[in-house]
Design a protein around this motif. Structure first.
Motif: not given
Length: 295
Positions: A33-34, A111-112, A176-182
């Protein structure tokens, strides 16, 4: 080299450390669970993992900055895949901070949703390889290759904890577009830590005062971390890995371009050929030398 491979366990195409492996936890990791305010540091091994744990601990925990609590960063920002036996993540108060070496396809599907945040820190793969080689040869439990040539073969075949460096970074970037990523470059962080902390704080929606920023940057410097028992990871490694072969710090140099002190001209040329083939048209830039810019 074969001894080192026996210490690894391949699970769903990815190499884990055999003794720390919890199959049951990982079998169900997709359903983990995220929470919306979870933060994950993602790295390939030896890419600034411990450093980023310290930076996040300093940003999020005032008691860590002010040294009012005696808690190691490895507990403040635990490994998702290796701490499940010791920490009940479901009872951990928010915001939860995690670190992981997992590839994109093994992280929890929650996470997605793009609410929880991911910081992917990458480092030039030659310095990663040389740092990895020294780390494995520091602890007798790993039975590592006795030469950089032997380890380079193993590293470039992906027969190490974390599997193949090329697959790891390409996989995360491609998806990367599947996630909120930096994405953060280790070398840029080394060159200008303050700007990097500011970039991270903005991504994390953390408005740091000038005083707090000063504290974070000062305490997150390599030399300060190296002598800090709460941040240098040596106590955790002693508990879970064992004693070292020699005196000295787990955090060895943390420099840019140390690969030039270990690789021969022939090894470097061979590595470059493989890199160019594997990373053709890859958009992220790399810094190979402390005195040079990106290329």
């Amino acid at each position: 080299m074969e001894d080192l491979e026996r210490d690894l366990l391949k699970f769903k195409g990815f190499y884990f450390q055999h003794k720390a492996f919890d199959t049951g936890f990982l079998e169900n990791l997709d359903d983990f669970e995220i929470r919306d305010d979870d933060v994950f540091i993602v790295t390939y091994p030896k890419s600034g993992t411990i450093w980023c744990q310290q930076i996040l601990s300093l940003i999020y925990f005032r008691e860590h900055r002010k040294r009012t609590e005696n808690v190691e960063t490895s507990y403040r920002v635990p490994f998702l895949e290796y701490c499940s036996r010791h920490i009940d993540f479901g009872k951990t108060p928010s915001p939860r901070l995690f670190v992981t070496h997992l590839p994109y396809y093994l992280v929890p599907r929650g996470l997605k949703d793009k609410k929880a945040k991911i910081i992917y820190v990458y480092r030039n793969p030659k310095d990663v390889m040389c740092s990895y080689f020294h780390y494995l040869n520091t602890y007798p439990i790993f039975k590592a290759a006795d030469s950089i040539e032997a380890f380079m073969k193993q590293y470039l075949e992906g027969k190490v904890l974390g599997s193949l460096w090329f697959d790891h970074i390409r996989g995360w970037y491609k998806h990367r577009n599947y996630f909120n990523i930096q994405f953060m470059m280790y070398e840029e962080m080394k060159k200008d830590l303050r700007s990097s902390v500011l970039k991270l704080s903005k991504f994390l929606s953390k408005d740091l005062s000038e005083e707090t920023m000063d504290d974070v940057v000062r305490q997150a410097s390599f030399e300060n971390m190296k002598d800090d028992p709460l941040a240098n990871n040596e106590n955790m490694l002693y508990r879970h890995v064992g004693s070292k072969l020699q005196e000295g710090h787990f955090l060895r140099k943390g420099t840019i371009g140390d690969w030039k002190n270990h690789m021969t001209v022939e090894q470097n040329e061979r590595f470059d050929m493989i890199f160019q083939k594997q990373m053709k048209d890859f958009p992220l830039q790399f810094i190979w030398d402390v005195n040079k810019t990106q290329n």
